[in-house]
Design a protein around this motif. Structure first.
Motif, PDB file in Angstrom:
ATOM      1  N   GLY A  48       0.782  -1.233   0.000  1.00 25.84           N
ATOM      2  CA  GLY A  48       0.000   0.000   0.000  1.00 25.84           C
ATOM      3  C   GLY A  48       0.815   1.284   0.000  1.00 25.84           C
ATOM      4  N   PRO A  49       1.754   1.450   0.915  1.00 26.12           N
ATOM      5  CA  PRO A  49       2.526   2.703   0.928  1.00 26.12           C
ATOM      6  C   PRO A  49       3.315   2.945  -0.352  1.00 26.12           C
ATOM      7  N   GLY A  50       3.926   1.916  -0.888  1.00 22.56           N
ATOM      8  CA  GLY A  50       4.685   2.079  -2.135  1.00 22.56           C
ATOM      9  C   GLY A  50       3.785   2.441  -3.300  1.00 22.56           C
ATOM     10  N   LEU A  51       2.608   1.819  -3.357  1.00 21.32           N
ATOM     11  CA  LEU A  51       1.653   2.134  -4.413  1.00 21.32           C
ATOM     12  C   LEU A  51       1.165   3.572  -4.294  1.00 21.32           C
ATOM     13  N   LEU A  52       0.862   3.996  -3.086  1.00 19.95           N
ATOM     14  CA  LEU A  52       0.404   5.368  -2.869  1.00 19.95           C
ATOM     15  C   LEU A  52       1.481   6.375  -3.250  1.00 19.95           C
TER      16      LEU A  52
END
Length: 73
Positions: free
Chosen positions: A14-18
């Motif tokens: 999630g954080p990397g995608l965001l």
């Protein structure tokens, strides 16, 4: 039954995608994410009150547990 098997990958990816979405698409994604967080923050207190009203009697937190109680009207 899923047993919450999606939580680990979501927390990992999630954080990397965001970050990649915000870096690639810029300001529109930042506004959309900000609006999503604001709406989630506004929806949380009514959802907590509804869950509190629907809770089963006798399933309270253990004695001495620090539990924040929403101010439900």
């Amino acid at each position: 039954m899923s047993f919450g098997l999606g939580a680990g990958p979501a927390e990992a990816l999630g954080p990397g995608l965001l970050i990649s979405l915000c870096a690639t698409w810029g300001r529109p994604v930042r506004y959309a994410v900000g609006a999503l967080f604001a709406l989630t923050g506004l929806a949380a207190p009514p959802a907590a009150c509804r869950a509190q009203r629907a809770s089963v009697p006798g399933t309270a937190a253990p004695a001495g547990a620090a539990v924040a109680q929403p101010e439900c009207t």
